[in-house]
Design an enzyme around this catalytic site. Sequence first.
Site, PDB file in Angstrom:
ATOM      1  CG  LEU A  21      -7.743  32.146  13.756  1.00 25.91           C
ATOM      2  CD1 LEU A  21      -9.160  31.662  14.329  1.00 25.91           C
ATOM      3  CD2 LEU A  21      -6.873  30.724  13.672  1.00 25.91           C
ATOM      4  CE1 TYR A 149     -18.673  33.756  21.292  1.00 28.82           C
ATOM      5  CE2 TYR A 149     -17.359  32.479  22.372  1.00 28.82           C
ATOM      6  CZ  TYR A 149     -17.425  33.451  21.938  1.00 28.82           C
ATOM      7  OH  TYR A 149     -16.435  34.346  21.648  1.00 28.82           O
TER       8      TYR A 149
HETATM    9  C1  HXC Z   1     -12.343  44.024  31.607  1.00 31.53           C
HETATM   10  C2  HXC Z   1     -11.600  45.227  29.914  1.00 31.53           C
HETATM   11  C3  HXC Z   1     -10.743  44.248  29.427  1.00 31.53           C
HETATM   12  C4  HXC Z   1     -10.649  43.173  30.442  1.00 31.53           C
HETATM   13  C5  HXC Z   1     -10.255  46.093  28.245  1.00 31.53           C
HETATM   14  N1  HXC Z   1     -11.188  46.253  29.311  1.00 31.53           N
HETATM   15  N2  HXC Z   1     -10.054  44.748  28.387  1.00 31.53           N
HETATM   16  N3  HXC Z   1     -12.428  45.031  30.983  1.00 31.53           N
HETATM   17  N4  HXC Z   1     -11.384  42.973  31.335  1.00 31.53           N
HETATM   18  N5  HXC Z   1      -9.729  41.867  29.989  1.00 31.53           N
HETATM   19  C6  HXC Z   1     -12.029  47.627  29.178  1.00 31.53           C
HETATM   20  C7  HXC Z   1     -11.038  48.847  29.463  1.00 31.53           C
HETATM   21  O1  HXC Z   1     -10.653  48.723  30.926  1.00 31.53           O
HETATM   22  C8  HXC Z   1     -11.709  49.970  28.866  1.00 31.53           C
HETATM   23  O2  HXC Z   1     -12.784  50.273  29.737  1.00 31.53           O
HETATM   24  C9  HXC Z   1     -12.470  49.224  27.721  1.00 31.53           C
HETATM   25  O3  HXC Z   1     -12.476  47.799  27.861  1.00 31.53           O
HETATM   26  C10 HXC Z   1     -11.670  49.464  26.331  1.00 31.53           C
HETATM   27  O4  HXC Z   1     -10.386  49.191  26.472  1.00 31.53           O
HETATM   28  P1  HXC Z   1      -9.163  49.663  25.597  1.00 31.53           P
HETATM   29  O5  HXC Z   1      -7.987  48.906  25.985  1.00 31.53           O
HETATM   30  O6  HXC Z   1      -9.254  51.072  25.637  1.00 31.53           O
HETATM   31  O7  HXC Z   1      -9.830  49.363  24.140  1.00 31.53           O
HETATM   32  P2  HXC Z   1      -9.295  49.256  22.751  1.00 31.53           P
HETATM   33  O8  HXC Z   1      -7.757  49.725  22.789  1.00 31.53           O
HETATM   34  O9  HXC Z   1     -10.075  49.731  22.025  1.00 31.53           O
HETATM   35  O10 HXC Z   1      -9.206  47.375  22.571  1.00 31.53           O
HETATM   36  C11 HXC Z   1     -10.335  46.714  22.344  1.00 31.53           C
HETATM   37  C12 HXC Z   1     -10.329  45.269  23.108  1.00 31.53           C
HETATM   38  C13 HXC Z   1      -8.776  44.588  22.930  1.00 31.53           C
HETATM   39  C14 HXC Z   1     -11.368  44.598  22.543  1.00 31.53           C
HETATM   40  C15 HXC Z   1     -10.249  45.739  24.416  1.00 31.53           C
HETATM   41  O11 HXC Z   1      -8.837  43.373  23.551  1.00 31.53           O
HETATM   42  C16 HXC Z   1      -8.572  44.475  21.378  1.00 31.53           C
HETATM   43  O12 HXC Z   1      -7.816  45.429  20.813  1.00 31.53           O
HETATM   44  N6  HXC Z   1      -8.831  43.347  20.953  1.00 31.53           N
HETATM   45  C17 HXC Z   1      -8.443  42.975  19.474  1.00 31.53           C
HETATM   46  C18 HXC Z   1      -7.886  41.367  19.143  1.00 31.53           C
HETATM   47  C19 HXC Z   1      -9.042  40.432  20.074  1.00 31.53           C
HETATM   48  O13 HXC Z   1      -9.494  40.737  20.894  1.00 31.53           O
HETATM   49  N7  HXC Z   1      -8.289  39.281  19.725  1.00 31.53           N
HETATM   50  C20 HXC Z   1      -9.059  38.021  20.424  1.00 31.53           C
HETATM   51  C21 HXC Z   1     -10.319  37.759  19.403  1.00 31.53           C
HETATM   52  S1  HXC Z   1     -10.590  36.111  19.936  1.00 31.53           S
HETATM   53  P3  HXC Z   1     -12.845  51.548  30.863  1.00 31.53           P
HETATM   54  O14 HXC Z   1     -14.167  51.551  31.509  1.00 31.53           O
HETATM   55  O15 HXC Z   1     -11.377  51.068  32.046  1.00 31.53           O
HETATM   56  O16 HXC Z   1     -12.510  52.891  30.056  1.00 31.53           O
HETATM   57  C22 HXC Z   1     -12.122  35.746  19.742  1.00 31.53           C
HETATM   58  C23 HXC Z   1     -13.063  34.415  19.773  1.00 31.53           C
HETATM   59  C24 HXC Z   1     -12.850  33.578  20.914  1.00 31.53           C
HETATM   60  O17 HXC Z   1     -13.016  36.533  19.504  1.00 31.53           O
HETATM   61  C25 HXC Z   1     -13.585  32.135  20.889  1.00 31.53           C
HETATM   62  C26 HXC Z   1     -12.539  30.980  21.399  1.00 31.53           C
HETATM   63  C27 HXC Z   1     -13.054  29.716  21.143  1.00 31.53           C
HETATM   64  P1  NAP Z   2      -6.251  38.109  16.390  1.00 31.44           P
HETATM   65  O1  NAP Z   2      -5.002  37.602  16.040  1.00 31.44           O
HETATM   66  O2  NAP Z   2      -6.044  38.760  17.759  1.00 31.44           O
HETATM   67  O3  NAP Z   2      -7.084  38.883  15.371  1.00 31.44           O
HETATM   68  C1  NAP Z   2      -8.104  39.843  15.603  1.00 31.44           C
HETATM   69  C2  NAP Z   2      -7.426  40.815  14.318  1.00 31.44           C
HETATM   70  O4  NAP Z   2      -8.558  41.933  14.384  1.00 31.44           O
HETATM   71  C3  NAP Z   2      -6.253  41.283  14.541  1.00 31.44           C
HETATM   72  O5  NAP Z   2      -5.462  41.341  13.461  1.00 31.44           O
HETATM   73  C4  NAP Z   2      -6.534  42.857  14.761  1.00 31.44           C
HETATM   74  O6  NAP Z   2      -5.661  43.904  14.347  1.00 31.44           O
HETATM   75  C5  NAP Z   2      -7.754  43.198  14.223  1.00 31.44           C
HETATM   76  N1  NAP Z   2      -8.827  44.020  14.585  1.00 31.44           N
HETATM   77  C6  NAP Z   2      -9.104  44.227  16.017  1.00 31.44           C
HETATM   78  N2  NAP Z   2      -9.943  45.129  16.129  1.00 31.44           N
HETATM   79  C7  NAP Z   2      -9.866  45.921  14.895  1.00 31.44           C
HETATM   80  C8  NAP Z   2     -10.361  47.081  14.516  1.00 31.44           C
HETATM   81  N3  NAP Z   2     -11.181  47.881  15.522  1.00 31.44           N
HETATM   82  N4  NAP Z   2     -10.588  47.452  13.412  1.00 31.44           N
HETATM   83  C9  NAP Z   2      -9.755  46.607  12.539  1.00 31.44           C
HETATM   84  N5  NAP Z   2      -9.204  45.530  12.528  1.00 31.44           N
HETATM   85  C10 NAP Z   2      -9.152  45.201  13.949  1.00 31.44           C
HETATM   86  O7  NAP Z   2      -7.331  36.853  16.861  1.00 31.44           O
HETATM   87  P2  NAP Z   2      -7.628  35.332  16.118  1.00 31.44           P
HETATM   88  O8  NAP Z   2      -7.564  34.431  17.090  1.00 31.44           O
HETATM   89  O9  NAP Z   2      -6.954  35.113  14.836  1.00 31.44           O
HETATM   90  O10 NAP Z   2      -9.055  35.610  15.753  1.00 31.44           O
HETATM   91  C11 NAP Z   2      -9.521  35.868  14.500  1.00 31.44           C
HETATM   92  C12 NAP Z   2     -10.988  35.754  14.328  1.00 31.44           C
HETATM   93  O11 NAP Z   2     -11.328  34.489  14.760  1.00 31.44           O
HETATM   94  C13 NAP Z   2     -11.962  36.508  15.035  1.00 31.44           C
HETATM   95  O12 NAP Z   2     -13.387  36.831  14.473  1.00 31.44           O
HETATM   96  C14 NAP Z   2     -12.170  35.538  16.141  1.00 31.44           C
HETATM   97  O13 NAP Z   2     -13.370  36.104  16.952  1.00 31.44           O
HETATM   98  C15 NAP Z   2     -12.472  34.215  15.693  1.00 31.44           C
HETATM   99  N6  NAP Z   2     -12.110  33.194  16.450  1.00 31.44           N
HETATM  100  C16 NAP Z   2     -10.908  32.764  16.940  1.00 31.44           C
HETATM  101  C17 NAP Z   2     -10.921  31.565  17.769  1.00 31.44           C
HETATM  102  C18 NAP Z   2      -9.806  31.030  17.992  1.00 31.44           C
HETATM  103  O14 NAP Z   2      -9.355  30.146  18.746  1.00 31.44           O
HETATM  104  N7  NAP Z   2      -8.363  31.894  17.639  1.00 31.44           N
HETATM  105  C19 NAP Z   2     -12.220  30.985  17.857  1.00 31.44           C
HETATM  106  C20 NAP Z   2     -13.298  31.264  17.524  1.00 31.44           C
HETATM  107  C21 NAP Z   2     -13.327  32.478  16.641  1.00 31.44           C
HETATM  108  P3  NAP Z   2      -5.238  45.205  14.875  1.00 31.44           P
HETATM  109  O15 NAP Z   2      -5.199  44.971  16.457  1.00 31.44           O
HETATM  110  O16 NAP Z   2      -3.935  45.726  14.328  1.00 31.44           O
HETATM  111  O17 NAP Z   2      -6.527  46.094  14.713  1.00 31.44           O
END
Ligand code: HXC
Ligand code: NAP
Length: 284
Positions: A21, A149
């Site tokens: 997004l 939420y």
């Molecule tokens: C349980 C988990 C887990 C999972 C990771 N962990 N994934 N625990 N279930 N699915 C645990 C790991 O085991 C570890 O704990 C700790 O979390 C840190 O994990 P890392 O992989 O080392 O973390 P890191 O590399 O820093 O990655 C951060 C992350 C990852 C949040 C875990 O998912 C990420 O990079 N996300 C960025 C993008 C993202 O999430 N996008 C979606 C946004 S959608 P231990 O104890 O084992 O060390 C959104 C809105 C949704 O936000 C709303 C929808 C309608």
């Molecule tokens: P996404 O593609 O996973 O976007 C997350 C972005 O955040 C990635 O570009 C990631 O890049 C960056 N990011 C994560 N951790 C970071 C960190 N520690 N430092 C800097 N950058 C970081 O997911 P998305 O669906 O587009 O989500 C975008 C936003 O929309 C989020 O705020 C999410 O909560 C919100 N949202 C999404 C939905 C949906 O349905 N998609 C619904 C409600 C809200 P790197 O991994 O390279 O860092």
Amino acid sequence: MFKTDLLKDKVVLITGGGTGLGRAMGERFLELGAKLAICGRREEVLKTAAAEMMALHGGEVFTTGCDVRDATQVDTMVADVWKHYGAIDILVNNAAGNFTSPTEMLSHRAVDAVLGIVAHGTFYVTLAVGKQWIANKHKGRVLSIVATYTESGSAFVVPSAAGKAAVLAMSKSLAVEWARYGITMVCIAPGPFPTPGAWERLMPDPSLHEMAINRIPLRRVGRHEELANLASYLVSDQAEYINGECIRIDGGEFIKGAGEFSWMEQLTTEQWMALSEKSKKVGK
Ligand code: HXC
Ligand code: NAP
């Protein structure tokens, strides 16, 4: 749907702007004349996205690697963007981390991983950009992407729900405190908008997708351009007077969940005819 110069020469910093997004909003802002800066942890992802975005829409996309959980990296990133463009006009807090899990299965590191990005990271970037705006007497606009939420909380994404609620509270608070500096705040709470980053983490099994869509009165997920157009309006000068508000864009999903009788949408016409006959006889 907008004049093509709606965001002409506005400098927009989007955290997490290389994917999903964040990228969709960035592409629309570029079409409307903005200059972009995008940051994230994976520099290769940012560079590829920037090249593709500029090829598609022209304009300029400045990239800078940054983990928003690290306040020192954030300060450097904000200073680099400010130096490159000479200012920042708009900040979009989009970076987030999330996954679904029963809460009792989480380690404290898992809690920190999500809250570190969503709550602390968003606060660090807002603070760093806000300090620059105040020191330079520069107006500013902050758009934070939260989730529906923030109001209700949500089972199975508890660190994200707590973190997004913190972002909403920060935004409403600063909307009042920083208005005297010409800094205003707004949030968008999206319902489901499929992106690989969110979908693969939140619903890793595709069989869950249909269940998620059935919750939405419109029976479809959001289109990225719908979110990008809302964001474009909200960051534009036209929307300055909207300060401290959170706009939901979810096809009616949130209010369906709250409506006492929403579940009755499952009833067929035949069932309604029979029920109607019964209720008409009450008291007669
Ligand atoms: C349980 C988990 C887990 C999972 C990771 N962990 N994934 N625990 N279930 N699915 C645990 C790991 O085991 C570890 O704990 C700790 O979390 C840190 O994990 P890392 O992989 O080392 O973390 P890191 O590399 O820093 O990655 C951060 C992350 C990852 C949040 C875990 O998912 C990420 O990079 N996300 C960025 C993008 C993202 O999430 N996008 C979606 C946004 S959608 P231990 O104890 O084992 O060390 C959104 C809105 C949704 O936000 C709303 C929808 C309608
Ligand atoms: P996404 O593609 O996973 O976007 C997350 C972005 O955040 C990635 O570009 C990631 O890049 C960056 N990011 C994560 N951790 C970071 C960190 N520690 N430092 C800097 N950058 C970081 O997911 P998305 O669906 O587009 O989500 C975008 C936003 O929309 C989020 O705020 C999410 O909560 C919100 N949202 C999404 C939905 C949906 O349905 N998609 C619904 C409600 C809200 P790197 O991994 O390279 O860092």
